[in-house]
Design a protein around this motif. Sequence first.
Motif, PDB file in Angstrom:
ATOM      1  N   SER A   1       0.827  -1.211   0.000  1.00  0.00           N
ATOM      2  CA  SER A   1       0.000   0.000   0.000  1.00  0.00           C
ATOM      3  C   SER A   1       0.859   1.258   0.000  1.00  0.00           C
ATOM      4  O   SER A   1       0.542   2.233  -0.690  1.00  0.00           O
ATOM      5  CB  SER A   1      -0.923   0.008   1.218  1.00  0.00           C
ATOM      6  OG  SER A   1      -1.857  -1.022   1.123  1.00  0.00           O
TER       7      SER A   1
ATOM      8  N   THR B   1       1.049   4.089  -2.762  1.00  0.00           N
ATOM      9  CA  THR B   1       0.885   5.509  -2.445  1.00  0.00           C
ATOM     10  C   THR B   1       1.917   6.340  -3.197  1.00  0.00           C
ATOM     11  O   THR B   1       1.586   7.352  -3.804  1.00  0.00           O
ATOM     12  CB  THR B   1       1.038   5.739  -0.924  1.00  0.00           C
ATOM     13  OG1 THR B   1      -0.005   5.078  -0.246  1.00  0.00           O
ATOM     14  CG2 THR B   1       1.028   7.205  -0.582  1.00  0.00           C
TER      15      THR B   1
ATOM     16  N   GLY C   1      -4.088   7.853  -3.748  1.00  0.00           N
ATOM     17  CA  GLY C   1      -2.848   7.767  -2.980  1.00  0.00           C
ATOM     18  C   GLY C   1      -3.090   7.923  -1.490  1.00  0.00           C
ATOM     19  O   GLY C   1      -2.486   7.223  -0.667  1.00  0.00           O
TER      20      GLY C   1
ATOM     21  N   LEU D   1      -4.565   4.681  -0.149  1.00  0.00           N
ATOM     22  CA  LEU D   1      -3.525   3.681   0.063  1.00  0.00           C
ATOM     23  C   LEU D   1      -2.650   4.019   1.267  1.00  0.00           C
ATOM     24  O   LEU D   1      -2.229   3.125   2.008  1.00  0.00           O
ATOM     25  CB  LEU D   1      -2.678   3.527  -1.195  1.00  0.00           C
ATOM     26  CG  LEU D   1      -3.394   2.908  -2.392  1.00  0.00           C
ATOM     27  CD1 LEU D   1      -2.531   3.003  -3.648  1.00  0.00           C
ATOM     28  CD2 LEU D   1      -3.759   1.466  -2.115  1.00  0.00           C
ATOM     29  N   LEU D   2      -2.378   5.301   1.493  1.00  0.00           N
ATOM     30  CA  LEU D   2      -1.585   5.713   2.642  1.00  0.00           C
ATOM     31  C   LEU D   2      -2.310   5.405   3.951  1.00  0.00           C
ATOM     32  O   LEU D   2      -1.724   4.838   4.880  1.00  0.00           O
ATOM     33  CB  LEU D   2      -1.265   7.211   2.553  1.00  0.00           C
ATOM     34  CG  LEU D   2      -0.467   7.800   3.712  1.00  0.00           C
ATOM     35  CD1 LEU D   2       0.941   7.218   3.727  1.00  0.00           C
ATOM     36  CD2 LEU D   2      -0.426   9.307   3.603  1.00  0.00           C
TER      37      LEU D   2
END
Length: 164
Positions: free
Chosen positions: A12, A16, A60, A63-64
Amino acid sequence: MSFNASCNAQGSLAGTTLMMCNGVIVMGSAIMMQTNSVMSGGHAEVGGYVVAAIDDFVLGVVLLVFGLGMYELFISEIDQEAMGNGTDLSLGKRPEWLQTKGLDDLKKKLAKVIIMSLLVKTLGFFESVEVSGSTELLQAATAVTLCSIAMYFAGLGKQDPITK
C-alpha cells in the motif's frame, strides 16, 4: 498474520508513492498544456487532466491511510514518542487523521476517502457530458443530490479531523 499484514502495508505504501508521482506527472502535463496553449493564443481543455490528477492524489491518500493503518494495527506502533525509545532523531507524531485506533476506525476512514474518490469520478463524468435536454438535466441534478446525501451521511457520527 504479521507477515501478511507487513506485505499489505508495504504494498500500500509503495502504491501511495506511485499514485502520488502519477498525480504530479498528470498535473504537470496539464500545466504545460495550458501554458503552451496560452502562449500560442489558444485555449486547452485541461479539466479532464486536473480531475485525473486529483483522483490519483485521493487514491494515494486511500492507500496511505490503509497502509499505515494495517501496519499500526497488526505489526507495531509507528510513533517514536509512543514507543519511548529515547532517540534524538524523532519525527514527532503523525496527524490525527492518520492515526488508527482500531479496525472500525480504519474502515470508517477508508469509507470516507473512497466516497470522496467516487465524487471526484462523478465530477470527471460531468465534465464530459453535454446536457441537451430536460431528461439529462434531471439525471445530472439527481446525481448531484445523491452525492450530497452521501457526503452528509459520511459526515455523521463522531467528528474526526479528516472531515474538518
